[in-house]
Design an enzyme around this catalytic site. Structure first.
Site, PDB file in Angstrom:
ATOM      1  N   ARG A 214      20.942 -12.363   6.801  1.00 29.15           N
ATOM      2  CA  ARG A 214      20.763 -13.615   7.541  1.00 29.15           C
ATOM      3  C   ARG A 214      19.938 -14.606   6.730  1.00 29.15           C
ATOM      4  O   ARG A 214      20.245 -15.801   6.667  1.00 29.15           O
ATOM      5  CB  ARG A 214      20.074 -13.327   8.878  1.00 29.15           C
ATOM      6  CG  ARG A 214      20.918 -12.500   9.844  1.00 29.15           C
ATOM      7  CD  ARG A 214      20.069 -11.949  10.971  1.00 29.15           C
ATOM      8  NE  ARG A 214      20.848 -11.118  11.864  1.00 29.15           N
ATOM      9  CZ  ARG A 214      20.396 -10.011  12.466  1.00 29.15           C
ATOM     10  NH1 ARG A 214      19.142  -9.616  12.270  1.00 29.15           N
ATOM     11  NH2 ARG A 214      21.170  -9.309  13.258  1.00 29.15           N
ATOM     12  N   PHE A 230      30.864 -12.467  17.340  1.00 31.26           N
ATOM     13  CA  PHE A 230      30.071 -11.298  17.730  1.00 31.26           C
ATOM     14  C   PHE A 230      28.583 -11.644  17.599  1.00 31.26           C
ATOM     15  O   PHE A 230      27.800 -10.901  17.002  1.00 31.26           O
ATOM     16  CB  PHE A 230      30.414 -10.081  16.867  1.00 31.26           C
ATOM     17  CG  PHE A 230      31.874  -9.713  16.858  1.00 31.26           C
ATOM     18  CD1 PHE A 230      32.424  -8.950  17.876  1.00 31.26           C
ATOM     19  CD2 PHE A 230      32.704 -10.144  15.836  1.00 31.26           C
ATOM     20  CE1 PHE A 230      33.776  -8.605  17.869  1.00 31.26           C
ATOM     21  CE2 PHE A 230      34.059  -9.815  15.819  1.00 31.26           C
ATOM     22  CZ  PHE A 230      34.596  -9.044  16.827  1.00 31.26           C
ATOM     23  N   ASP A 252      30.688 -14.507  21.820  1.00 28.24           N
ATOM     24  CA  ASP A 252      30.474 -13.099  22.146  1.00 28.24           C
ATOM     25  C   ASP A 252      31.126 -12.825  23.500  1.00 28.24           C
ATOM     26  O   ASP A 252      31.233 -13.732  24.333  1.00 28.24           O
ATOM     27  CB  ASP A 252      28.983 -12.758  22.195  1.00 28.24           C
ATOM     28  CG  ASP A 252      28.709 -11.266  22.041  1.00 28.24           C
ATOM     29  OD1 ASP A 252      28.369 -10.835  20.931  1.00 28.24           O
ATOM     30  OD2 ASP A 252      28.854 -10.528  23.040  1.00 28.24           O
ATOM     31  N   ALA A 280      36.596 -11.974  20.335  1.00 25.27           N
ATOM     32  CA  ALA A 280      36.614 -12.646  19.038  1.00 25.27           C
ATOM     33  C   ALA A 280      38.029 -12.982  18.580  1.00 25.27           C
ATOM     34  O   ALA A 280      38.298 -14.103  18.130  1.00 25.27           O
ATOM     35  CB  ALA A 280      35.907 -11.778  17.997  1.00 25.27           C
ATOM     36  N   ASP A 300      30.725 -10.411  12.131  1.00 27.48           N
ATOM     37  CA  ASP A 300      29.953  -9.166  12.123  1.00 27.48           C
ATOM     38  C   ASP A 300      30.270  -8.351  13.380  1.00 27.48           C
ATOM     39  O   ASP A 300      29.466  -8.288  14.320  1.00 27.48           O
ATOM     40  CB  ASP A 300      28.454  -9.484  12.046  1.00 27.48           C
ATOM     41  CG  ASP A 300      27.602  -8.217  12.058  1.00 27.48           C
ATOM     42  OD1 ASP A 300      28.035  -7.202  11.479  1.00 27.48           O
ATOM     43  OD2 ASP A 300      26.503  -8.248  12.657  1.00 27.48           O
ATOM     44  N   CYS A 340      30.224  -2.189  10.062  1.00 28.25           N
ATOM     45  CA  CYS A 340      29.239  -1.123  10.223  1.00 28.25           C
ATOM     46  C   CYS A 340      29.914   0.208  10.533  1.00 28.25           C
ATOM     47  O   CYS A 340      29.261   1.158  10.970  1.00 28.25           O
ATOM     48  CB  CYS A 340      28.220  -1.481  11.300  1.00 28.25           C
ATOM     49  SG  CYS A 340      28.919  -1.753  12.936  1.00 28.25           S
TER      50      CYS A 340
END
Length: 407
Positions: A214, A230, A252, A280, A300, A340
């Site tokens: 960030r 997201f 979101d 999204a 993300d 992730c």
């Protein structure tokens, strides 16, 4: 008289992964003829042995899980007691204290801190824990005592939820283990103040793993129109707005998360942030159909691949998201895209991105991962779960270079 530690003997050659530093043992690697798993108590400590009976260390065991044991120490004489947890937690704290100026970070990151199955996030004077193994659940009292002695926190919350617990056969459990934990906590990051919900929010309430990512994007924010997909509580949206983005659209699907995001924007005086509830993929399609475009897009998503059986479908989902996001980039625009899902490799993510990027002239400027408070052993690639890339669309289809973008 101390209760003897039961052995867990491995089959021949099944000690190789452990000897190079990996702490996991699977049930099909155990010589159940000599050391039956059925005789072991979930969450207890066992002495791991190779096929000759030579000790390899001590582990937490769960005979009912495929990942049936997690190595805690390679010293078979070390006691897994309060002093053990105090040492590991002190080491973890010293590392974070050397890296961060304020007490807002992941204090314990499982295998990376020698405590597989345990996560502890620190929010100033409060701690939020997650236990993802029967062993760490069994030792909660020791862990809480060690944390209390080390930090004297005002409160410790157990956020006992998630897939890892269900795999271990552990019930959902959200409760205060020590002191008092208010309904909302506050975290300070990248010059912004955020309110979070540690009980109802995702994971422990916040995601520290993207902190440095960030911060890195902030230098690209001035004067740009930003799309944050997201967005959750605004971890990307707020610092980008603070750094000078002229407009930030935060998308979101969670109304409660967006309510906190809006509150966080107000408390930081960031009026250029606009939140939008929606999925999204559908939001991207609507924006495309309206002819919208952006200078900077953050993509993300949560883990879209939960297990190996989801790899094909999940990889396709990453490809669709990235393809649509790239279509919304203005010439000279930037896409920060992440995954992730540790079942999705770095190369597989890059290939998924490339499917959409093949239509135009895009370049990878930088590659990123999880922040410094999410360490991992070299032998445990599963703990290096976060992969991210920063791409730039050329100013022209011929791929004109922008010297100012040397990320």
């Amino acid at each position: 008289m101390a209760h003897p530690i039961p052995p867990l003997r491995l089959k021949k050659n099944e000690d190789r992964r452990l000897r190079i530093g990996h702490p996991w043992i699977y049930s099909n690697e155990v010589d159940v003829g000599r050391t039956p798993l059925s005789g072991l108590t979930p969450g207890s400590v066992c002495r791991v042995e190779d096929h000759r009976g030579q000790p390899l260390g001590l582990a937490h065991v769960n005979p009912h899980a495929l990942l049936c044991a997690r190595l805690l120490t390679r010293n078979p004489e070390e006691a897994i007691d309060l002093a053990f947890y105090a040492r590991r937690l002190r080491d973890a704290l010293e590392l974070r204290a050397a890296m961060f100026d304020a007490p807002f970070y992941r204090l314990v990151h499982g295998e990376g801190d020698g405590l597989p199955g345990l996560v502890v996030d620190r929010y100033g004077d409060h701690l939020v824990m997650q236990t993802g193994s029967a062993g760490m659940e069994q030792d909660l009292a020791l862990i809480v005592a060690a944390l209390t002695e080390l930090l004297q926190p005002r409160g410790i919350l157990l956020k006992g939820s998630g897939v890892a617990r269900s795999i271990e056969g552990l019930p959902e459990r959200i409760e205060v283990l020590a002191g008092v934990v208010p309904e909302h906590l506050e975290v300070f990051e990248n010059g912004c103040s955020f309110v979070l919900d540690p009980r109802q929010g995702q994971k422990t309430g916040w995601f520290y793993d993207h902190r440095s990512n960030r911060q890195r994007l902030m230098k690209f924010a001035p004067g740009r129109r930003v799309l944050d997909l997201f967005s959750y509580l605004g971890g990307f949206a707020l610092p980008l707005a603070r750094a000078g983005a002229v407009e930030v659209l935060a998308v979101d699907r969670s109304a409660p998360a967006l309510a906190l995001l809006d509150q966080n924007a107000r408390r930081n005086g960031l009026s250029q942030i606009r939140s939008q509830e929606g999925e999204a993929l559908e939001s991207l399609r609507v924006l495309r159909d309206r002819g919208e475009s952006f200078d900077l897009i953050v993509l993300d998503p949560p883990a879209l691949i939960k297990s190996r059986k989801d790899v094909r479908e999940g990889t396709a989902a990453y490809a669709r998201l990235n393809d649509l996001a790239l279509r919304l980039l203005r010439p000279g625009g930037l896409l920060f895209t992440a995954s992730c899902s540790y079942h999705l490799s770095r190369d597989a993510l890059l290939q998924a991105i490339a499917r959409g990027a093949a239509r135009g002239s895009y370049r990878v400027l930088a590659e990123a991962g999880q922040d410094l408070d999410h360490p991992y052993p070299p032998a445990v690639p599963e703990a290096r779960y976060l992969k991210a890339f920063l791409l730039r669309r050329a100013q022209s289809e011929e791929g004109e270079e922008d010297k100012a973008m040397g990320a």
